[in-house]
Write an enzyme that holds these catalytic residues in place. Structure first.
Site, PDB file in Angstrom:
ATOM      1  N   PHE A   1      39.375  97.892 -53.695  1.00 29.25           N
ATOM      2  CA  PHE A   1      38.180  98.505 -54.307  1.00 29.25           C
ATOM      3  C   PHE A   1      38.668 100.096 -54.556  1.00 29.25           C
ATOM      4  O   PHE A   1      39.235 100.971 -53.393  1.00 29.25           O
ATOM      5  CB  PHE A   1      36.521  99.070 -52.824  1.00 29.25           C
ATOM      6  CG  PHE A   1      35.215  99.926 -53.897  1.00 29.25           C
ATOM      7  CD1 PHE A   1      34.595  99.082 -54.738  1.00 29.25           C
ATOM      8  CD2 PHE A   1      35.311 100.917 -53.783  1.00 29.25           C
ATOM      9  CE1 PHE A   1      33.721  99.509 -55.285  1.00 29.25           C
ATOM     10  CE2 PHE A   1      34.518 101.591 -54.087  1.00 29.25           C
ATOM     11  CZ  PHE A   1      33.807 101.477 -54.750  1.00 29.25           C
TER      12      PHE A   1
ATOM     13  N   ARG B   1      27.503  88.552 -59.595  1.00 27.85           N
ATOM     14  CA  ARG B   1      27.747  88.574 -58.292  1.00 27.85           C
ATOM     15  C   ARG B   1      25.880  88.863 -58.493  1.00 27.85           C
ATOM     16  O   ARG B   1      25.343  89.166 -58.415  1.00 27.85           O
ATOM     17  CB  ARG B   1      27.816  90.239 -57.455  1.00 27.85           C
ATOM     18  CG  ARG B   1      29.849  90.242 -58.019  1.00 27.85           C
ATOM     19  CD  ARG B   1      29.889  91.446 -57.372  1.00 27.85           C
ATOM     20  NE  ARG B   1      28.980  92.806 -58.019  1.00 27.85           N
ATOM     21  CZ  ARG B   1      28.993  93.536 -56.580  1.00 27.85           C
ATOM     22  NH1 ARG B   1      30.296  94.224 -56.412  1.00 27.85           N
ATOM     23  NH2 ARG B   1      28.275  95.087 -57.578  1.00 27.85           N
TER      24      ARG B   1
ATOM     25  N   ASP C   1      37.215  97.727 -43.990  1.00 23.59           N
ATOM     26  CA  ASP C   1      36.270  98.566 -44.681  1.00 23.59           C
ATOM     27  C   ASP C   1      35.299  97.244 -44.303  1.00 23.59           C
ATOM     28  O   ASP C   1      36.054  95.711 -45.396  1.00 23.59           O
ATOM     29  CB  ASP C   1      36.916  98.776 -46.195  1.00 23.59           C
ATOM     30  CG  ASP C   1      35.771  98.913 -46.527  1.00 23.59           C
ATOM     31  OD1 ASP C   1      34.494  98.701 -46.093  1.00 23.59           O
ATOM     32  OD2 ASP C   1      35.475  99.805 -47.958  1.00 23.59           O
TER      33      ASP C   1
ATOM     34  N   TYR D   1      24.553 101.464 -47.186  1.00 24.78           N
ATOM     35  CA  TYR D   1      23.450 101.091 -48.202  1.00 24.78           C
ATOM     36  C   TYR D   1      23.189 100.207 -48.422  1.00 24.78           C
ATOM     37  O   TYR D   1      22.401  99.704 -49.531  1.00 24.78           O
ATOM     38  CB  TYR D   1      23.102 102.802 -49.775  1.00 24.78           C
ATOM     39  CG  TYR D   1      24.777 102.893 -50.131  1.00 24.78           C
ATOM     40  CD1 TYR D   1      25.646 101.951 -50.732  1.00 24.78           C
ATOM     41  CD2 TYR D   1      25.518 103.623 -49.862  1.00 24.78           C
ATOM     42  CE1 TYR D   1      27.069 101.688 -51.316  1.00 24.78           C
ATOM     43  CE2 TYR D   1      27.285 104.182 -50.416  1.00 24.78           C
ATOM     44  CZ  TYR D   1      27.201 103.267 -51.036  1.00 24.78           C
ATOM     45  OH  TYR D   1      29.039 102.913 -51.655  1.00 24.78           O
ATOM     46  N   LYS D   2      24.170  99.139 -48.254  1.00 25.10           N
ATOM     47  CA  LYS D   2      24.107  98.689 -48.980  1.00 25.10           C
ATOM     48  C   LYS D   2      23.250  97.098 -47.861  1.00 25.10           C
ATOM     49  O   LYS D   2      22.124  97.712 -48.179  1.00 25.10           O
ATOM     50  CB  LYS D   2      26.213  97.732 -48.661  1.00 25.10           C
ATOM     51  CG  LYS D   2      26.584  98.204 -50.075  1.00 25.10           C
ATOM     52  CD  LYS D   2      27.777  97.453 -50.196  1.00 25.10           C
ATOM     53  CE  LYS D   2      29.014  98.337 -50.201  1.00 25.10           C
ATOM     54  NZ  LYS D   2      28.662  98.085 -52.076  1.00 25.10           N
TER      55      LYS D   2
HETATM   56  C1  LIG Z   1      33.956  98.080 -50.290  1.00 21.88           C
HETATM   57  C2  LIG Z   1      33.896  99.699 -51.092  1.00 21.88           C
HETATM   58  N1  LIG Z   1      33.934 100.190 -49.887  1.00 21.88           N
HETATM   59  C3  LIG Z   1      33.970 101.708 -50.434  1.00 21.88           C
HETATM   60  C4  LIG Z   1      32.603 101.818 -50.830  1.00 21.88           C
HETATM   61  C5  LIG Z   1      32.681 103.352 -51.134  1.00 21.88           C
HETATM   62  O1  LIG Z   1      31.184 103.634 -50.722  1.00 21.88           O
HETATM   63  P1  LIG Z   1      30.762 105.320 -50.366  1.00 21.88           P
HETATM   64  O2  LIG Z   1      30.272 105.627 -51.407  1.00 21.88           O
HETATM   65  O3  LIG Z   1      30.650 104.830 -49.138  1.00 21.88           O
HETATM   66  O4  LIG Z   1      32.389 106.179 -50.666  1.00 21.88           O
HETATM   67  C6  LIG Z   1      32.220 100.808 -51.889  1.00 21.88           C
HETATM   68  C7  LIG Z   1      30.949 101.109 -52.502  1.00 21.88           C
HETATM   69  O5  LIG Z   1      30.818 100.739 -53.731  1.00 21.88           O
HETATM   70  C8  LIG Z   1      32.489  99.520 -51.794  1.00 21.88           C
HETATM   71  O6  LIG Z   1      32.005  98.564 -52.201  1.00 21.88           O
END
Ligand SMILES: Cc1ncc(COP(=O)(O)O)c(C=O)c1O
Length: 415
Positions: free
Chosen positions: A131, A376, A202, A227-228
């Protein structure tokens, strides 16, 4: 025999493990009538009590008690309470998880922490196509000459990347945000630790969807979005996990007053708080935490094994429906077929993924797409039903049959 609507209804009626999935689903707002949500990989559903929780904080806390709320309400306790409520979902002890800041910020904190502990080793290994924010955070650290980066294309490159013996930390996504491929955490950690390095996971696309065993898999460090699937609300704070053997090992990368051993002593010098508390930095986001606490109340009651089974049943069904209903069109499953190798969503490859996603959204089937061609379907085990899957796949099939997804109004990309 192909699955029928009646089979899907039957699958919903069969509820092993958990007292009642229908009851759990009722604890969430159903959203706009006629809309089916498959975007828990982006923003999870809203627990009904979130409204009251927010209202209470606003009225009793902000409007009335104001500053006194810090003493009279549990605002300062929320990062610990929320962490404790979700700890079992990620296979961690309650004391080892805190809810604070964002995943990107927590990633920064833990990369720097691992570099500190593992010095003089200074290499961060990470996946090239991780990501983007995770990669940017590491790039920023390297730019400040605090680390060197070594990219791998795939986890199969791990052994070679670790071979020089200079790796401080390997940062991996448990689940790929595009394909939903889930890594074998135990196996990767064995390999990483045998090379004397630390691991940082992560869990954004697995926490709250499938069972995770951080302790049993010997995970050192982990982060993930609130938030997911965890349903903490839009922009909810993230979680941070540190194995107890490391929690007191060094100063945190960002030494703030909330992580001080005695926050309100206002001492001149910093003294790290004990254990995971030191990873707190500034004033907690009270409103966001109030929304998250609604989900936390639900998560406390959820058995992670039953959750995993429910998710498996739903996503296996979805894949079977794609196979049986949509075989005539060039949709290719890019997620693994085996649930143990899959995360929260199911991904399809389709050349017009962006337009098809928008056409589905237009018909009330809320999915997402990612460049270049991933469609997705984020399935939430607490709210999605097998019957909804059936209905959504019928809509997909009708759009493909009619070709109406190619309408020019679906041509511009959406978030
Ligand atoms: C795998 C992954 N890591 C990190 C993040 C970023 O998270 P944040 O916005 O809380 O920094 C996301 C956001 O969608 C994500 O999908």
């Amino acid at each position: 025999m192909p699955l029928t609507l009646a089979d899907c209804i039957q699958l919903d009626a069969h509820e092993p493990g958990q007292p009642s999935w229908a009851q759990a689903g009722d604890c969430f707002d159903p959203g706009t009538p006629g809309t089916l949500y498959f975007d828990a990989n982006s923003i999870g559903p809203m627990p009904r009590t979130a409204l009251v929780k927010m209202q209470t904080v606003l009225q009793q806390g902000w409007a009335q008690a104001r500053r006194r709320s810090w003493n009279e309400l549990d605002w300062l306790e929320q990062p610990r309470k929320l962490g404790a409520a979700i700890a079992h979902l990620i296979g961690a002890d309650m004391a080892d998880v805190r809810v604070t800041d964002t995943t990107s910020v927590n990633q920064y904190k833990l990369l720097r922490y691992a570099l500190h502990i593992s010095a003089p080793r200074r290499v961060i290994v990470l996946e090239r196509h991780v990501f983007p924010s995770n990669r940017y955070v590491a790039e920023g650290i390297a730019r400040d000459h605090l680390a060197e980066l070594r990219f791998i294309d795939d986890v199969s490159d791990l052994t070679a990347a670790l071979a020089p013996g200079d790796v401080a930390v390997v940062a991996l996504s448990h689940v790929d945000y595009r394909s939903s491929t889930r890594l074998n955490m135990a196996e990767a950690n064995r390999c990483i630790q045998a090379a004397g390095a630390m691991n940082l996971w992560d869990l954004s696309h697995s926490a709250g969807a499938v069972a995770i065993a951080l302790r049993d898999c010997h995970a050192d460090l982990a982060v993930g979005c609130g938030y997911k699937y965890l349903c903490g609300g839009p922009g909810a704070p993230a979680f941070i996990y540190v194995h107890p053997r490391w929690a007191d090992a060094a100063w945190p990368a960002i030494a703030g007053w909330m992580g001080h051993a005695d926050t309100f002593a206002f001492e001149v010098d910093y003294r790290p708080g004990s254990g995971t508390d030191r990873f707190l930095v500034g004033t907690p986001p009270v409103l966001a935490n109030a929304a998250f606490s609604a989900a936390a109340d639900l998560w406390r009651e959820v058995d992670p094994v039953a959750l995993d089974q429910r998710h498996c049943s739903l996503t296996d069904t979805l894949i079977q429906l794609f196979d049986e209903q949509c075989a005539a069109w060039p949709l290719r499953l890019t997620s693994p077929r085996n649930h143990a190798q899959r995360g929260g969503h199911v991904a399809l490859q389709f050349e017009g993924a962006s337009a098809l996603a928008q056409a589905l959204v237009d018909k009330g089937v809320i999915v997402s797409s990612r460049k270049p061609d991933a469609l997705r379907w984020g399935v939430h085990p607490l709210t999605t039903t097998h019957q909804q899957l059936w209905t959504a796949v019928q809509v997909l099939r009708q759009l493909l049959e009619s070709g109406s997804w190619q309408d020019p109004r679906f041509a511009s990309p959406m978030v």
